[in-house]
Design an enzyme around this catalytic site. Structure first.
Site, PDB file in Angstrom:
ATOM      1  N   HIS A   1      44.021  43.527  34.616  1.00 42.70           N
ATOM      2  CA  HIS A   1      43.839  41.868  34.636  1.00 42.70           C
ATOM      3  C   HIS A   1      42.956  41.446  33.295  1.00 42.70           C
ATOM      4  O   HIS A   1      43.399  40.457  32.888  1.00 42.70           O
ATOM      5  CB  HIS A   1      43.019  41.665  35.706  1.00 42.70           C
ATOM      6  CG  HIS A   1      43.566  41.668  37.080  1.00 42.70           C
ATOM      7  ND1 HIS A   1      44.960  40.947  37.236  1.00 42.70           N
ATOM      8  CD2 HIS A   1      43.478  42.368  38.334  1.00 42.70           C
ATOM      9  CE1 HIS A   1      45.370  41.312  38.540  1.00 42.70           C
ATOM     10  NE2 HIS A   1      44.454  42.150  39.272  1.00 42.70           N
TER      11      HIS A   1
ATOM     12  N   GLU B   1      42.273  47.068  38.164  1.00 42.95           N
ATOM     13  CA  GLU B   1      41.446  45.839  37.855  1.00 42.95           C
ATOM     14  C   GLU B   1      41.164  45.665  36.046  1.00 42.95           C
ATOM     15  O   GLU B   1      41.431  44.613  35.687  1.00 42.95           O
ATOM     16  CB  GLU B   1      40.036  46.162  38.358  1.00 42.95           C
ATOM     17  CG  GLU B   1      39.950  45.992  39.880  1.00 42.95           C
ATOM     18  CD  GLU B   1      40.736  44.695  40.393  1.00 42.95           C
ATOM     19  OE1 GLU B   1      40.400  43.917  39.598  1.00 42.95           O
ATOM     20  OE2 GLU B   1      41.287  44.855  41.271  1.00 42.95           O
TER      21      GLU B   1
END
Length: 328
Positions: free
Chosen positions: A157, A154
């Site tokens: 990103h 995550e």
């Protein structure tokens, strides 16, 4: 967009993502050319409609970029936490601190969503305005090494500015969708009240609707393709950062399997966050092979099998003898 962190770039995926963005650019140029042609043929009214859609679409895009963190947290029912708030918060902060040290990136804000849905997401227009969120469901199900793999994915990103990339890529689709709606409602509510001075309104609206619908469909497919590339890139970057692809693969299997057991009504509630989630809030249980392939083609994420296969390759590159052992 290159990251100024220790997250490893993936040249192969970068080339494919660049090609997808180039195709979106070509569609945009073709769209503009079509609009100019319509404006030349039917006068200034079509230009005014397009101008309005561009201004409105630009406002939506800028708003979603600058407030993506607040929108995502509100949609997920999440709240920011400090390390001292609870043992769960302390655990989550400890993992994020370690990843930030490994990646040499600023620490994002940390949040927890009060749901049993096993998932996580990170968003924000840049590293200084980012937030990473885990649900109580995923924290309950995963070991620390597995959760670290998910959060590394995550935070990749954020490091690679994926929110900016996807916002830019979605701009054309937003405009096209707005034009379809404007043309549809213009025809619906204005169709029976035309006089001779407004006889060109019908062809303008119909042509705008058809052209915009085609552009939206093409843009939608390309954006979903780009999204799947970025998920694979985040898998790779996160796995290389932690050096444990097998742990990320294990987390994927657990999360995907448990999502399939979440009630359908809860999945539907969570679906607006699919583009942010580690794994999409959807279940393909009971779907035929053809339906599964179609769902994968329009999904924001690659299939579980594809992600596990790519992680297995990374495991072997890092010197693993038997790979992840989780291929399907």
């Amino acid at each position: 967009m290159a990251a100024r962190t220790r997250y490893a770039p993936d040249r192969g995926l970068t080339v494919r993502m660049t090609a997808t963005m180039f195709l979106l650019g070509l569609v945009f140029v073709g769209f503009i050319a079509a609009i100019i042609g319509i404006g030349t043929a039917y006068g200034a009214s079509s230009s005014a409609i397009v101008f309005f859609a561009v201004i409105l679409g630009g406002g939506f895009a800028i708003g979603s970029l600058f407030y993506s963190d607040k929108i995502a947290l509100a949609t997920a029912g999440a709240h920011e936490v400090k390390p001292t708030d609870s043992p769960e918060a302390a655990r989550l902060h400890g993992i994020v601190d370690r990843l930030c040290a490994l990646a040499d990136m600023p620490k994002p804000r940390v949040a927890i969503a009060d749901t049993d849905m096993p998932n996580a997401f990170a968003t924000g227009r840049n590293a200084d305005h980012a937030v990473v969120c885990a649900t109580r469901g995923i924290m309950r199900r995963l070991e620390n090494d597995e959760l670290e793999g998910v959060l590394a994915h995550e935070m990749s990103h954020v490091a690679h500015k994926d929110v900016q990339v996807m916002t830019i890529a979605s701009f054309l689709a937003i405009i096209a969708a707005l034009l379809v709606r404007i043309a549809f409602y213009g025809e619906l509510f204005g169709g029976g009240r035309r006089d001779n001075s407004n006889q060109n309104a019908l062809p303008i609206l119909l042509i705008l609707m058809v052209v915009s619908a085609v552009v939206y469909a093409i843009s939608f497919v390309l954006i979903r393709l780009l999204s799947r590339y970025r998920e694979l890139s985040a898998d790779r970057s996160g796995a290389l950062l932690t050096g444990q692809p097998s742990k990320l693969a294990s987390a994927l299997v657990k999360v995907t399997g448990d999502i399939g057991r979440i009630p359908t009504r809860d999945l539907r509630t969570a679906q607006p966050l699919n583009a942010f989630f580690f794994a999409p809030a959807m279940s393909l249980h009971g779907a035929g092979a053809g339906q599964s392939k179609l769902a994968n083609a329009f999904s924001t994420h690659p299939s579980l099998e594809r992600r596990l296969a790519e992680l297995d390759k990374i495991q072997q590159q890092l010197g693993g003898i038997s790979g992840t052992g989780l291929e399907k």
